[in-house]
Design a protein around this motif. Sequence first.
Motif, PDB file in Angstrom:
ATOM      1  N   ILE A 193       0.857  -1.184   0.000  1.00 22.45           N
ATOM      2  CA  ILE A 193       0.000   0.000   0.000  1.00 22.45           C
ATOM      3  C   ILE A 193       0.894   1.235   0.000  1.00 22.45           C
ATOM      4  CG2 ILE A 193      -1.822   1.253   1.209  1.00 22.45           C
ATOM      5  CD1 ILE A 193      -2.669  -1.470   0.075  1.00 22.45           C
ATOM      6  N   VAL A 194       0.874   1.962  -1.112  1.00 20.14           N
ATOM      7  CA  VAL A 194       1.725   3.140  -1.286  1.00 20.14           C
ATOM      8  C   VAL A 194       0.841   4.354  -1.531  1.00 20.14           C
ATOM      9  CG1 VAL A 194       3.548   4.206  -2.665  1.00 20.14           C
ATOM     10  CG2 VAL A 194       3.609   1.749  -2.214  1.00 20.14           C
ATOM     11  N   ASP A 195       1.067   5.404  -0.785  1.00 25.84           N
ATOM     12  CA  ASP A 195       0.271   6.629  -0.894  1.00 25.84           C
ATOM     13  C   ASP A 195       0.412   7.216  -2.296  1.00 25.84           C
ATOM     14  OD1 ASP A 195      -1.106   8.953  -0.545  1.00 25.84           O
ATOM     15  OD2 ASP A 195       0.222   9.810   0.977  1.00 25.84           O
ATOM     16  N   ARG A 196      -0.714   7.331  -3.006  1.00 28.49           N
ATOM     17  CA  ARG A 196      -0.683   7.853  -4.376  1.00 28.49           C
ATOM     18  C   ARG A 196      -0.365   9.344  -4.429  1.00 28.49           C
ATOM     19  NH1 ARG A 196      -2.768   5.028  -8.776  1.00 28.49           N
ATOM     20  NH2 ARG A 196      -2.496   2.809  -8.415  1.00 28.49           N
ATOM     21  N   SER A 197      -0.541  10.050  -3.312  1.00 20.56           N
ATOM     22  CA  SER A 197      -0.254  11.487  -3.318  1.00 20.56           C
ATOM     23  C   SER A 197       1.251  11.751  -3.316  1.00 20.56           C
ATOM     24  CB  SER A 197      -0.898  12.167  -2.102  1.00 20.56           C
ATOM     25  OG  SER A 197      -0.351  11.668  -0.891  1.00 20.56           O
ATOM     26  N   SER A 198       2.039  10.723  -2.988  1.00 23.20           N
ATOM     27  CA  SER A 198       3.499  10.856  -3.000  1.00 23.20           C
ATOM     28  C   SER A 198       4.043  10.314  -4.316  1.00 23.20           C
ATOM     29  CB  SER A 198       4.121  10.090  -1.830  1.00 23.20           C
ATOM     30  OG  SER A 198       3.593  10.518  -0.603  1.00 23.20           O
ATOM     31  N   THR A 199       5.071  10.966  -4.812  1.00 23.69           N
ATOM     32  CA  THR A 199       5.712  10.502  -6.039  1.00 23.69           C
ATOM     33  C   THR A 199       6.500   9.229  -5.754  1.00 23.69           C
ATOM     34  OG1 THR A 199       5.944  12.788  -6.795  1.00 23.69           O
ATOM     35  CG2 THR A 199       7.288  11.123  -7.904  1.00 23.69           C
ATOM     36  N   PHE A 200       6.294   8.216  -6.594  1.00 25.28           N
ATOM     37  CA  PHE A 200       7.028   6.962  -6.423  1.00 25.28           C
ATOM     38  C   PHE A 200       8.438   7.170  -6.976  1.00 25.28           C
ATOM     39  CE2 PHE A 200       8.141   2.516  -7.361  1.00 25.28           C
ATOM     40  CZ  PHE A 200       7.806   1.934  -6.154  1.00 25.28           C
ATOM     41  N   ASP A 201       9.301   7.723  -6.118  1.00 24.62           N
ATOM     42  CA  ASP A 201      10.646   8.085  -6.563  1.00 24.62           C
ATOM     43  C   ASP A 201      11.606   6.914  -6.428  1.00 24.62           C
ATOM     44  OD1 ASP A 201      11.034   7.896  -3.849  1.00 24.62           O
ATOM     45  OD2 ASP A 201      11.192  10.055  -3.514  1.00 24.62           O
ATOM     46  N   ASP A 202      12.880   7.190  -6.673  1.00 24.41           N
ATOM     47  CA  ASP A 202      13.896   6.140  -6.659  1.00 24.41           C
ATOM     48  C   ASP A 202      14.056   5.529  -5.272  1.00 24.41           C
ATOM     49  OD1 ASP A 202      15.809   4.755  -8.360  1.00 24.41           O
ATOM     50  OD2 ASP A 202      17.353   5.645  -7.083  1.00 24.41           O
ATOM     51  N   THR A 203      13.907   6.361  -4.240  1.00 22.39           N
ATOM     52  CA  THR A 203      14.024   5.855  -2.863  1.00 22.39           C
ATOM     53  C   THR A 203      12.921   4.856  -2.566  1.00 22.39           C
ATOM     54  OG1 THR A 203      15.025   7.944  -2.131  1.00 22.39           O
ATOM     55  CG2 THR A 203      14.083   6.525  -0.428  1.00 22.39           C
ATOM     56  N   MET A 204      11.686   5.194  -2.941  1.00 25.18           N
ATOM     57  CA  MET A 204      10.559   4.291  -2.708  1.00 25.18           C
ATOM     58  C   MET A 204      10.689   3.028  -3.554  1.00 25.18           C
ATOM     59  SD  MET A 204       7.409   7.022  -2.459  1.00 25.18           S
ATOM     60  CE  MET A 204       6.194   5.830  -1.927  1.00 25.18           C
ATOM     61  N   ARG A 205      11.190   3.187  -4.761  1.00 25.14           N
ATOM     62  CA  ARG A 205      11.392   2.016  -5.625  1.00 25.14           C
ATOM     63  C   ARG A 205      12.373   1.040  -4.982  1.00 25.14           C
ATOM     64  NH1 ARG A 205      15.209   0.428  -8.772  1.00 25.14           N
ATOM     65  NH2 ARG A 205      16.323   2.421  -8.634  1.00 25.14           N
ATOM     66  N   LYS A 206      13.463   1.582  -4.431  1.00 22.35           N
ATOM     67  CA  LYS A 206      14.458   0.718  -3.775  1.00 22.35           C
ATOM     68  C   LYS A 206      13.872   0.060  -2.529  1.00 22.35           C
ATOM     69  CE  LYS A 206      18.543   3.197  -5.452  1.00 22.35           C
ATOM     70  NZ  LYS A 206      19.675   4.100  -5.106  1.00 22.35           N
ATOM     71  N   GLN A 207      13.035   0.814  -1.782  1.00 26.56           N
ATOM     72  CA  GLN A 207      12.355   0.242  -0.614  1.00 26.56           C
ATOM     73  C   GLN A 207      11.495  -0.945  -1.029  1.00 26.56           C
ATOM     74  OE1 GLN A 207      10.527   3.864   1.236  1.00 26.56           O
ATOM     75  NE2 GLN A 207      10.782   2.684   3.119  1.00 26.56           N
ATOM     76  N   PHE A 208      10.711  -0.730  -2.088  1.00 28.02           N
ATOM     77  CA  PHE A 208       9.821  -1.776  -2.588  1.00 28.02           C
ATOM     78  C   PHE A 208      10.614  -3.003  -3.028  1.00 28.02           C
ATOM     79  CE2 PHE A 208       7.999  -3.632  -6.513  1.00 28.02           C
ATOM     80  CZ  PHE A 208       6.888  -4.257  -5.956  1.00 28.02           C
ATOM     81  N   GLU A 209      11.654  -2.778  -3.825  1.00 30.15           N
ATOM     82  CA  GLU A 209      12.432  -3.897  -4.348  1.00 30.15           C
ATOM     83  C   GLU A 209      13.190  -4.626  -3.246  1.00 30.15           C
ATOM     84  OE1 GLU A 209      14.828  -2.127  -7.378  1.00 30.15           O
ATOM     85  OE2 GLU A 209      13.176  -2.037  -8.840  1.00 30.15           O
ATOM     86  N   SER A 210      13.641  -3.890  -2.227  1.00 27.04           N
ATOM     87  CA  SER A 210      14.354  -4.505  -1.103  1.00 27.04           C
ATOM     88  C   SER A 210      13.428  -5.437  -0.322  1.00 27.04           C
ATOM     89  CB  SER A 210      14.916  -3.417  -0.182  1.00 27.04           C
ATOM     90  OG  SER A 210      15.508  -3.983   0.961  1.00 27.04           O
ATOM     91  N   LEU A 211      12.207  -4.954  -0.033  1.00 27.53           N
ATOM     92  CA  LEU A 211      11.240  -5.800   0.668  1.00 27.53           C
ATOM     93  C   LEU A 211      10.853  -7.001  -0.185  1.00 27.53           C
ATOM     94  CD1 LEU A 211       8.684  -3.454   2.499  1.00 27.53           C
ATOM     95  CD2 LEU A 211      10.099  -5.237   3.523  1.00 27.53           C
ATOM     96  N   GLN A 212      10.602  -6.737  -1.449  1.00 29.32           N
ATOM     97  CA  GLN A 212      10.181  -7.803  -2.371  1.00 29.32           C
ATOM     98  C   GLN A 212      11.234  -8.902  -2.448  1.00 29.32           C
ATOM     99  OE1 GLN A 212      10.049  -6.994  -6.693  1.00 29.32           O
ATOM    100  NE2 GLN A 212       7.884  -7.513  -6.619  1.00 29.32           N
TER     101      GLN A 212
END
Length: 693
Positions: A385-404
Amino acid sequence: MELSSGFYGRSNPHMLSTSGGKAMGKLIEATHEPAGVEINMKPVLDIVEDIFERATPAAPGAIKQLDASEPDERALHYSSLEQMMDVLSATINRISCEITYRLSIGEDAHSTTLAVAQIVKGYSWDAKIVLALAAFAMTYGEFLLVVQLYATNPLAKDVALLKQLPEILTRADLLKPKFDTLANLINAMVVVAKCTVEFKGLPSKYIRPEDPELSSANADIPSAVYWTIRSTVICSSQIMGLINMGHEFLSSTTDAWELSSLTHNINSIYNDLVEKLNRCRQRINERKDIEAFETLVRLFDAIHIDNMKILKALIYAKDDQPPLWDGTTKQRVSIELLRRKSVLLLISDLEMPEKELIILEQIYNESRVQPTRIESQYEVIWIPIVDRSSTFDDTMRKQFESLQAMMPWYSVGHPSMIQPAVMRYIKEVWGFNKKPLLVVLDPQGRVVNPNAMPMMFIWGSMAFPFTKLREEALWKEETWRIELLADSIDPSIINWANMNWIRKFTTTAKAVAKTANIELEMLYVGKSNPRERVRRNMTNIELENLSHTPSDISLIWFFWVRLESMWHSRAQHGVTIRNDLIMQEILTMLGFDGSDQGWAVISRGADEMARAKAETFLKSLEEYTAWEAAAAEKGFIPALNDHFRSLRTEHHCNRLTLPGISVAEIGSIKDTIVCVDCGKPMEALLMFRCCTD
């Protein structure tokens, strides 16, 4: 025939103002007599835009080269356009001729604009703009064809000679600034045209003319039509000026202000329209989300033969790519692999606690060791669940991929696959609020448990199929015993005789155990939020050989989260401390964690247990001689419990922390929480804590 450089008239500054623009819009509105024929103008606008892009001159006499290997996407539309152009070409030619004629006799731009408005009075607002642009595109394109080809094509050279162009085509230094200025105005007109076409295409199902966002835009569009048509008139006059006056017109600077002012005005109109268009899109998306949410509610209420409709509604597959990522094979896979399977939806944000993930991974991997067992017949999908009001930037992408990367089960390919309506459903219906959930869907896609996380933490995969009935059955089999309390920390604990506290407590405990001639084993379980202090304690305990410690500090966290899970699980079944021994003991243990002092639990075998705070426990052990005879008669544990009761006083202070309880929930549960010592209702307080250890 000679034309003066001012034949198209200069714009009145008042006309360019907001009030003047509105007034011009009223004039256009007065000519509007729609015939009720709806025409999709986007294909025509695509051709117009293509003409402007291809006609832009690099330099006089230079041909703009096109890559023949690249397919012309617009050519695919031409065959379907033929019928439409049969209808529209006469109007486009008439507009072009009308502008040429009126400018040639010296008529001003305003009158010419209104004359064009009369020609297109039966068309929709977007069609008026596109038809005027198309008429100018013909003039502009024909002229630029000669400019681009005259040096290499004999036919173009002859045409250029008849139009008296050779002289001006040799002056690249003067021609380029003129066309740069025109290009700026043309670009501004095109984006305004795109805006009006998009307004026309807004779905009436989700936005109505009376909606404030659209009604405000509709009030401004007539003004946009006026200024766009007027701009095509003035651009046409620029081309005619080049043909008729040549070098004299090129060197004139009297038109620069006119073109710049028009460009500024058209850009202002565009900025205003695009802002309102964005508000319309927002309103449309809101209504689509509401519709999608209501559809989702109905979908979950319906009966299905399998889980495919539900899973495909929850996970939006795009770009024809398989929507799921297999954490084991590290490949994209089809959602069809989960057809008619029990599916656990692990729902969390991108800050899911690593310790929680480690425990779930351990339970999941254990279930895969023997995949044919009934307890292993489930799959897990991570739903981020990612807040759509925030830009899915490189930091969030790395967070997602790290958890995944840490998850051996399935996950969605990208957080954007979870649509806003699905996120709303997850939050409002399933109650997600940062704390991870484990929603269980049966093979038909029915929700059989809105949160199986407590069951998973208490019993692991043995809780399959994770239904409420299964949970009730498991609790009926349980008693308050050491296996239930601490089996997750070390399964071998059932073979130990006792468990006690540490440090100064261990010396007394070992001495009493020696005197009582009993074997004693102790395990340190720290606090529910293990930090550096707990880690240091574990190190010292191991060095001094005071007691056992868990193999990993995350197991300490898991010991306490299992207790919290037990409380949540039994509370969901209406069990209270007043009528249930297990609930009393669970809350007692959670109360120990909330106190400032230590505590101890001791057991003999699986069922005999005694527990108390450190002060009471230590004093009882120090007074062992006072109850030694009773221990020989009744047994060590019953005698110890009797001595605990003899030390109890009326004065006590018990604190209980229940994580994951919202402010709204406090009112509904406070009457069920009573003191384990006196049975009175406990006072409910709201605590905010920042513990840096």
